[in-house]
Write a protein that holds these residues in place. Structure first.
Motif, short mmCIF file in Angstrom:
data_model
loop_
_atom_site.label_atom_id
_atom_site.label_comp_id
_atom_site.label_asym_id
_atom_site.label_seq_id
_atom_site.Cartn_x
_atom_site.Cartn_y
_atom_site.Cartn_z
N GLU A 257 0.84 -1.20 0.00
CA GLU A 257 0.00 0.00 0.00
C GLU A 257 0.87 1.25 0.00
OE1 GLU A 257 -2.98 -0.05 3.06
OE2 GLU A 257 -3.66 1.96 2.54
N ASN B 58 1.17 4.36 -2.55
CA ASN B 58 1.12 5.75 -2.10
C ASN B 58 2.31 6.54 -2.63
OD1 ASN B 58 -1.24 5.53 -0.63
ND2 ASN B 58 -0.19 4.87 1.21
N ARG C 9 -7.11 7.62 -5.53
CA ARG C 9 -5.65 7.64 -5.63
C ARG C 9 -5.17 6.77 -6.80
NH1 ARG C 9 -2.81 9.91 -1.40
NH2 ARG C 9 -4.12 10.51 0.34
N ALA D 54 -1.39 9.62 3.13
CA ALA D 54 -1.64 8.25 2.72
C ALA D 54 -0.79 7.28 3.53
CB ALA D 54 -1.37 8.10 1.23
N ALA E 276 -2.27 4.37 5.98
CA ALA E 276 -1.96 2.94 5.81
C ALA E 276 -1.44 2.36 7.12
CB ALA E 276 -0.93 2.77 4.70
N ARG F 232 -4.36 1.75 9.41
CA ARG F 232 -5.09 0.56 8.99
C ARG F 232 -4.37 -0.71 9.47
NH1 ARG F 232 -8.17 0.52 4.24
NH2 ARG F 232 -6.75 1.97 3.19
N LYS G 81 -10.18 14.47 4.75
CA LYS G 81 -10.73 14.07 3.45
C LYS G 81 -10.09 12.76 3.00
CE LYS G 81 -11.36 17.69 0.52
NZ LYS G 81 -11.01 19.02 -0.04
N GLN G 82 -8.78 12.63 3.22
CA GLN G 82 -8.10 11.41 2.79
C GLN G 82 -8.53 10.22 3.65
OE1 GLN G 82 -3.91 12.40 2.72
NE2 GLN G 82 -4.37 14.26 1.59
N GLY H 223 -11.87 8.90 2.61
CA GLY H 223 -11.82 8.16 1.37
C GLY H 223 -11.09 6.84 1.48
N SER H 224 -10.45 6.59 2.63
CA SER H 224 -9.60 5.41 2.74
C SER H 224 -10.35 4.17 3.17
CB SER H 224 -8.49 5.68 3.77
OG SER H 224 -9.07 5.68 5.08
N GLY H 225 -11.58 4.36 3.69
CA GLY H 225 -12.35 3.21 4.14
C GLY H 225 -11.89 2.66 5.48
#
Lengths: 306, 376
Positions: A8, A12, A144, B193, B197, B200, B221-222, B225-227
């Motif tokens: 991931e 990114n 993305r 991001a 990650a 997560r 916002k990110q 959108g990342s779930g």
């Protein structure tokens, strides 16, 4: 650390790399053809993002917003070239830096005058919201993934323009010897305006694409501008191919550095200290990369001249 | 009336008002650049509070969020404008550059926002009053709330600079359990991001973050959108009126620590919110509330004493004899507030994103550094 996390993070890194490429490509194109250092490139990125936010707010369409961003940034770029930059080609780089720095201030205050001081709202279009499941169980944000695709498509388009079109031939000729192509009857001032507008449009596109996941606000372009300069120094000044490779290198180094360096320091110190030291080193990683590349290749990876 | 006599009348009136102005207040705040919305709200709240005070002259200048510019303005205001009171700085690094030298020159400084740990503990000064809070307070409230909600593995994150480190320390002061992760980002970072990650992958059950200004907008916002979808906590700064509209739906439901909210049931607050809306056509933010409170504190002290009588003026300030929009308000020995700190939730009212109070996190909270201050 799981392989999924690493995969991931690599995605990114690619995503931030291709966005840096969009910024750096315009910057390097302008420097390569006209020998001009354009500090106001970050302002064109901001113009793109604000145009996109304004049009998306009025029409609700993201595609229209992207078109508006391209058009607004290209128009702003062409106007700046005609009114200001044109007078600077013969001057030395310090004059160019001063004038384009003034443009940053003018663009920032102009944008505040038009849109106010509060950040604008620009959201991911519904058809790109949410996440997609990639092979191997990687859950990744759809938007993305689309950014990576868009960046690579622009890279392919630029390659095609450079290698296969008449404009590309003129640009490459201009990089090599501007007096000669002017003597051969190419309208060099029109070519300069066009190249400047293309570079500006690329910056505006980057701003509009990044706007939905970041904050559309005054001054958003300057941090990206610094990274874009690092990218073109690594890639070689004037080389679009170098901008792509440099962008990906910087994106990957930055992202993976932020992940791996704190982990590395956890081996020798406690978690809280490792987070602080690791983060401090991660912010240096791209500059260390740049220094390393310059020691190995003083003109950058694909640079022809010093 | 001819133009000439009109001009003469105007200049006479100007002279008269200059002669009347007995007290001069210098406001240094951020009115341009990325952080301008915070300074503009500070200024507007303060000017609204000072309305009708004809004997006070207020000078407002833009620090551009640069410490060196703030220092220059402060020097000019102190030496050539001869101000009695300074106020308005939003950012802690600017406050650290201006406040110690201003108070050492005998000027009063009333902080509308920034209140770094250094100035609350060993560096406290009899002429320095923080009207807003002490920097750690809102983070402490989030930590206390995380604990009371039964979260066991929060992931915490802040930028790598002094206020960011204060933030995570403040959170940990009231949350003593295990952390799923602790990450320092770069100041001014816009892409999260990599951090998302890590969240997560960390197995966290909640996320606490302090990312002031545009950084917070980008992160939210990110994150949306990342779930990832874990509950999010933070201090009020990233969920305040000044930036909520730019975050949009991504902020809905987020809990944040704050010592003020527009729905706080205090008569002075209701007056403030409606007066601010009537004057400026938008909802006030936290910064506007601090500016307004600072104005009323100043007026209450000016009613009792003149700044030229420093001891009497200081005592008048310290008694905090004004109706705060936050209700209960008094100064501790280090001249930082003792106040209740709440948890707010981001909601949508019609088309406007705003906050409502859902819990009280800390009652009569002072600051962690009060014992380090030599003033008793």
């Amino acid at each position: 650390m799981s392989p999924i996390l690493l995969a991931e993070q690599i995605l990114n890194g690619l995503q931030s790399g291709v966005m840096l490429f969009l910024m750096a490509a315009g910057l390097t194109l302008i420097f390569g053809v006209m020998g001009l250092i354009n500090l106001a490139h970050g302002s064109l990125y901001m113009v793109g993002a604000f145009a996109a936010a304004a049009v998306a707010g009025a029409t609700g369409s993201f595609l229209l917003a992207l078109i508006a961003a391209l058009a607004a940034a290209a128009a702003a770029g062409a106007m700046v070239e005609l009114l200001v930059i044109r007078r600077l080609y013969a001057r030395d780089h310090l004059d160019q830096v001063l004038a384009t720095f003034a443009l940053i201030l003018i663009f920032s205050e102009g944008t505040r005058w038009l849109f106010g001081s509060f950040p604008l709202y620009l959201d991911i279009p519904p058809w790109l919201a949410g996440t997609v499941m990639l092979p191997g169980g990687i859950e990744y944000a759809a938007y993305r993934l689309a950014l990576i695709g868009a960046g690579l498509a622009v890279a392919a388009g630029l390659w095609w323009m450079n290698a296969r079109t008449r404009l590309g031939i003129q640009i490459r000729a201009g990089e090599n010897d501007r007096e000669m192509i002017a003597a051969l009857g190419v309208d060099i001032s029109k070519l300069y305006t066009l190249v400047f507008a293309i570079g500006a449009a690329l910056a505006g596109l980057a701003g509009a694409l990044v706007g939905p996941i970041q904050s559309v606000q005054i001054g958003m372009g300057e941090p990206v501008l610094i990274l874009a300069f690092v990218v073109i120094v690594i890639g070689g000044i004037g080389s679009v191919r170098g901008a792509l490779v440099g962008g990906l290198l910087v994106g990957l180094t930055d992202t993976l550095g932020r992940l791996l360096l704190p982990e590395l320091f956890k081996l020798v110190t406690d978690a809280s200290g490792a987070a602080t030291i690791g983060s401090a080193f991660a912010s240096m990683a791209i500059y260390i990369l740049m220094a390393g590349v310059l020691i190995w290749k003083p003109t950058g990876l694909f640079g022809a001249r010093a | 009336m001819s133009i000439k006599s009109l001009l003469a009348a105007v200049s006479l009136a100007a002279l008269a008002s200059a002669a009347q102005a007995e007290v001069r207040v210098g406001m240094i705040t951020t009115l341009s650049g990325g952080g301008a919305s915070l300074g503009i709200d500070t200024r507007d709240g303060f000017l609204l509070g000072m309305k009708g005070q004809d004997d006070v002259e207020i000078l407002v200048e833009d620090d551009q969020r640069k410490p060196d510019v703030a220092v220059q303005i402060a020097d000019k205001m102190i030496q050539s404008d001869k101000v009695d009171v300074l106020t308005g700085i939003v950012w802690s690094n600017l406050a650290m550059a201006v406040v110690p030298s201003a108070t050492a020159q005998g000027k009063f400084y009333l902080s509308t926002n920034a209140a770094p740990a250094q100035l609350a503990g060993k560096g406290c000064h009899p002429n320095y009053f923080a009207v807003s809070y002490q920097n750690d307070n809102l983070h402490e409230a989030a930590g206390a709330f995380a604990k009371s909600e039964g979260y066991t593995k929060p992931f915490i994150m802040a930028p790598n600079y002094p206020a960011g480190q204060d933030s995570l320390n403040g959170f940990k002061r009231f949350f003593d359990g295990d952390l799923a992760g602790e990450v320092y980002t770069q100041l001014g970072q816009t892409d999260f991001a990599a951090e998302i990650a890590q969240i997560r992958a960390s197995g966290a059950d909640s996320v606490f973050f302090f990312l002031p200004g545009g950084m917070g907008i980008s992160f939210l916002k990110q994150y949306a959108g990342s779930g990832v979808g874990l509950p999010v906590l933070g201090p009020a700064f990233s969920f305040d009126q000044a930036i909520l509209q730019a975050v949009g739906d991504a902020a809905l439901g987020v809990k944040n620590g704050s010592n003020w909210s527009k729905d706080l049931e205090v008569p002075a607050n209701a007056d403030f919110v409606s007066a601010f809306q009537a004057e400026y056509g938008r909802l006030p933010s936290l910064y506007a509330a601090y500016g307004y409170d600072t104005a009323h504190l100043l007026i209450s002290a000016l009613d009792k004493a003149d700044p030229s009588d420093a001891d009497a003026f200081r005592a008048a300030l310290k008694s905090a004899d004004f109706d705060s929009v936050r209700g209960k308000f008094s100064f501790d020995t280090n001249q930082h507030p003792i106040q209740d700190i709440y948890i707010r939730e981001v909601i949508k009212e019609g088309d406007i994103y705003t906050n409502k109070i859902v819990a009280t996190a800390l009652t009569d909270r002072s600051s962690a550094y009060v014992d380090d201050c030599s003033m008793k």
